[in-house]
Design a protein around this motif. Structure first.
Motif, PDB file in Angstrom:
ATOM      1  N   LEU A 153       0.824  -1.203   0.000  1.00 29.46           N
ATOM      2  CA  LEU A 153       0.000   0.000   0.000  1.00 29.46           C
ATOM      3  C   LEU A 153       0.862   1.258   0.000  1.00 29.46           C
ATOM      4  CD1 LEU A 153      -2.754   1.360   0.188  1.00 29.46           C
ATOM      5  CD2 LEU A 153      -2.623   1.132   2.686  1.00 29.46           C
ATOM      6  N   GLN A 154       1.886   1.314   0.820  1.00 31.79           N
ATOM      7  CA  GLN A 154       2.713   2.525   0.919  1.00 31.79           C
ATOM      8  C   GLN A 154       3.422   2.788  -0.399  1.00 31.79           C
ATOM      9  OE1 GLN A 154       5.629   2.375   4.042  1.00 31.79           O
ATOM     10  NE2 GLN A 154       6.531   4.338   3.504  1.00 31.79           N
ATOM     11  N   ARG A 155       3.985   1.750  -1.004  1.00 31.09           N
ATOM     12  CA  ARG A 155       4.721   1.949  -2.246  1.00 31.09           C
ATOM     13  C   ARG A 155       3.801   2.332  -3.402  1.00 31.09           C
ATOM     14  NH1 ARG A 155       9.858   3.188  -1.269  1.00 31.09           N
ATOM     15  NH2 ARG A 155      10.885   1.642   0.067  1.00 31.09           N
ATOM     16  N   LEU A 156       2.627   1.701  -3.495  1.00 29.35           N
ATOM     17  CA  LEU A 156       1.699   2.052  -4.567  1.00 29.35           C
ATOM     18  C   LEU A 156       1.190   3.475  -4.398  1.00 29.35           C
ATOM     19  CD1 LEU A 156      -0.363  -1.240  -5.089  1.00 29.35           C
ATOM     20  CD2 LEU A 156       1.378  -0.260  -6.582  1.00 29.35           C
ATOM     21  N   CYS A 157       0.908   3.878  -3.138  1.00 30.52           N
ATOM     22  CA  CYS A 157       0.492   5.263  -2.912  1.00 30.52           C
ATOM     23  C   CYS A 157       1.601   6.230  -3.322  1.00 30.52           C
ATOM     24  CB  CYS A 157       0.133   5.464  -1.440  1.00 30.52           C
ATOM     25  SG  CYS A 157      -1.380   4.609  -0.936  1.00 30.52           S
TER      26      CYS A 157
END
Length: 783
Positions: free
Chosen positions: A641-645
């Protein structure tokens, strides 16, 4: 009618008297002797079949069994003709001949299917065997049926029933076999294959005609139809055996044409001689002997003089009406050599060579097959079309291919008929045979240079429908020898041209790579300036606010609001500095493939919401419009989630920065299945802006680290201002994150134009989670 019957009986009586005289002379009745002679002939055909084909193949065993049954059938018929035997012996011969004929009909059908290489032979043999068992069961009354029990309109006795069943069996199998062969003959277009099937068709016609005559009532004819039938059937067996054991059969069409020409020559010359005799005879009665001799001598000389011109005239007529495709081989070879001697272009050589050969032979389909040694495993074959279209252009032959070996060592061209029929070629790999059949060629002419096979001329069938003659093959062999040196030179020139094209393309690629490297090198140089500015700015802010804070502390009492403002400024500058350092570390991890991804099921709608929340103030301040459609309906993805955001925030921020105030950014999503990767579901996110666009040359470079579009002096530290920019690490990080999730990232844009504003569209492709499927085929999920 009564008078004709009486006359027929008298003729039969006279024939029997002749047979009686023959029997006295030979010690045996003539009809029996002729029948037994046919039996000896079948034995000789069996010996021929064994010597030519052996016992190993199913075709050979079927033929030998058929000839054996034919001999036994002939013996059975001979017993019915033998006068003076006990009464039960001819009856045994009648039943034996009828039962053997019953077995031979399906056997001939099985042989025909094997000859035509059609399936179904076993089923036909099973059907014939069951029918034979039924007939024998009725014949020996295994069902214990009494004649009175049979209440049929077509038969009232077991004997009549047997006769009808035997007739149906024989007629059904014979007609079916004949129609099957006739259909194949009409459908096939290859001349040599047609000639081979024609032999079988003629054999069937003779066999069926002969068997028909043996089944007729001979008392209704003025001659013994059984003897004629036996002779016709034996002739058919001879043709059948020749067709089955011989691969190279005489060309019936050529034989008929030559026979017709001989008949025409004979009739014309006979008419001339007859006219000469009539002339001499008519004048001999009115003249003395010396004058008659002189006239006869003159007539003979005149006929001798006219013989050659008449023969030449008849030859031209027969060539015109009976023979097609005649040409002068010497002239054709001379013209061919002159035409190709100075050709160095490979395509021109193929076109000219095929055209000349095709025109001489009457062919409308031809190509040159270029042979290139691949390695020890075989060769590559490339088709260059000279005349006609070829859907298959390339193939390969294994090193042990019998077809390749025949072309390498053969002194004569190889025909498709030989590849299809001869046993040594049947062991070739199926893909090689299928590829050659798909070419629809008739003859292959090897082209060898210094003992190596470098090419093969491939020619289709003649328009006349005639096969290639021995003269044609000799001419084609010479053509192949003449072409070898020219083809070798043309291939060398073609290879040189190909090498030049490769070098030119390599130079172009090197030039493009140099330009790209120059841009990247300039980007690195610019990065030093940009990064130093990016780093210096927050450091300066931190240092300045720290000095202010120190002054405030030295001069109490401090204003809390002022202190809070200074603290926030220091925090923002520190956060900016941290962001730059973090981006540099992320790029370093991506380059070293050390980017850690912790995957969990993620909703793309959540990712978009978090990414957009970073730019709420910037969108409001710059009066921009952002709309997201189709994102809520996307299936979840397995990701971090953090990387895609982070990746989508960089993409959205890039769209905002290069879109002028008042512009718009559209985010849309869709899902689809890709069959090529096992029905894998994908989600695609499109981020489209109405900004300045991206130049075509920059659309790949923008994903390289440190690369920044635009002049360095136009750099602005505002992360969301129009044409603002950072160190040039946002898009490379986004691409690295997307690729780490097994996805793709690319951009589409018409180009850079700050007046027209063509905009850009970034495409993000990510694999969706596989939804488990229950046993009944319905996707499992929550109620």
């Amino acid at each position: 009618d009564a008078h004709r019957r009486e006359k027929r009986h008298v003729l039969h009586f006279e024939v029997e008297k002749v047979f009686d005289v023959t029997s006295v002379l030979l010690g045996l009745q003539a009809p029996v002797l002729l029948a037994l002679s046919a039996c000896v002939g079948y034995a000789m055909l069996m010996i021929l079949a064994v010597r030519r084909r052996g016992w190993h193949s199913a075709n050979s065993r079927g033929l030998i069994l058929y000839l054996l049954l034919s001999g036994l059938w002939t013996v059975g018929l001979s017993l019915t003709l033998w006068i003076g035997l006990r009464e039960e012996v001819p009856l045994i011969g009648v039943h034996a001949a009828a039962d053997i004929l019953l077995a031979m009909s399906p056997l001939l059908g099985v042989m025909t299917l094997m000859f035509l290489e059609r399936p179904g032979g076993r089923w036909l043999a099973l059907l014939g065997g069951l029918w034979l068992i039924l007939i024998l069961a009725i014949e020996f009354n295994l069902f214990d049926i009494q004649p009175a029990v049979l209440k049929l309109n077509i038969a009232s006795t077991i004997g009549e029933t047997l006769r009808i069943l035997r007739t149906i069996n024989w007629a059904g199998f014979s007609a079916g076999i004949f129609l099957l062969v006739l259909l194949d003959y009409l459908q096939i277009r290859r001349p040599l294959h047609r000639n081979r099937i024609l032999f079988w068709l003629i054999a069937l016609m003779l066999i069926i005609s002969g068997e028909t005559l043996t089944l007729l009532d001979k008392t209704r004819f003025l001659f013994d139809v059984m003897q004629v039938g036996l002779a016709l059937r034996f002739a058919g067996a001879i043709v059948l055996t020749v067709a089955a054991v011989s691969y190279h059969l005489p060309i019936l069409r050529t034989f008929v044409r030559q026979a017709t020409a001989v008949i025409i020559f004979t009739l014309v010359f006979g008419a001339l001689i007859f006219c000469g005799i009539v002339v001499v005879t008519s004048v001999a009665a009115h003249l003395d002997t010396i004058t008659t001799i002189l006239i006869a001598t003159g007539t003979a000389l005149l006929l001798a003089i006219l013989q050659q011109p008449v023969r030449a005239l008849l030859q031209r007529w027969t060539d015109r009406f009976l023979t097609s495709g005649r040409y002068d081989p010497t002239r054709a070879l001379r013209d061919y050599g002159d035409a190709i001697s100075n050709i160095l272009d490979l395509e021109t050589l193929v076109t000219v060579a095929i055209s000349i050969v095709a025109e001489a032979l009457g062919v409308r389909r031809g190509a040159l097959m270029l042979i290139t040694d691949r390695d020890e495993t075989g060769v590559d074959a490339q088709i260059m079309s000279g005349m006609g279209t070829f859907p298959i252009e390339r193939a390969d032959f294994s090193a042990k291919s019998p077809i390749l070996e025949a072309l390498r060592r053969g002194d004569m061209p190889l025909t498709q008929y030989e590849i299809d029929i001869l046993p040594q070629f049947r062991i070739a790999q199926p893909r090689e045979r299928t590829w050659l059949q798909a070419l629809d060629m008739e003859v292959y002419v090897p082209i060898r240079s210094q003992g190596l096979l470098i090419g093969v001329f491939s020619l289709g069938r003649k328009e006349s429908g005639e096969p290639y003659t021995a003269q044609d093959l000799d001419v084609l062999t010479t053509v192949g020898n003449q072409t070898a040196t020219v083809l070798q030179n043309a291939r060398l020139v073609s290879d040189l041209k190909g090498a030049n094209r490769s070098i030119t393309k390599l130079n172009d690629d090197l030039t493009t790579s140099n330009r790209r490297l120059e841009k990247l090198d300039m980007a690195k140089t610019d990065f030093i300036e940009i990064a130093s500015h990016e780093l210096r700015t927050p450091l300066t802010q931190i240092r300045g606010y720290s000095d202010i804070l120190a002054d405030v502390v030295k001069q109490p009492p401090a204003n809390p609001a002022h202190m809070a403002q200074i603290s926030q400024s220091i925090t923002r500058a520190g956060q900016r500095l941290e962001d730059i350092i973090t981006a540099m570390l992320d790029v370093s991890r991506i380059d070293s493939q050390a980017l850690n991804i912790h995957t969990t099921p993620i909703s793309m709608a959540v990712v978009m919401k978090i990414a957009l929340d970073n730019y709420t103030d910037a969108i409001r301040d710059r009066k921009m419009k952002i709309a997201a459609t189709g994102v809520d309906d996307l299936p979840p993805v397995q990701g971090d989630l953090q990387r895609l955001c982070q990746a989508f925030a960089n993409l959205i921020g890039n769209a905002i920065k290069f879109t002028p105030d008042g512009g718009s950014v559209a985010i849309s999503g869709r899902s689809f299945a890709e069959n090529s990767v096992g029905h894998q579901m994908f989600v695609e996110i499109l981020i489209t802006d109405t900004g300045v666009g991206i130049d075509v040359d920059d659309q790949v470079l923008i994903f390289e680290k440190f690369y920044r579009v635009g002049a360095v002096e136009l750099h602005s530290t505002g992360s969301t201002k129009f044409k603002g920019a950072g160190p040039g690490l946002g898009l490379p990080i986004s691409k690295g994150v997307i690729q780490a999730h097994g996805g793709k990232l690319w951009v589409e844009s018409e180009g850079h134009d700050e007046e027209r504003m063509p905009g850009s569209t970034f495409h993000v492709l990510l694999p969706a989670m596989k939804i488990p499927v229950s046993d009944n085929g319905i996707s499992a999920g929550k109620d």
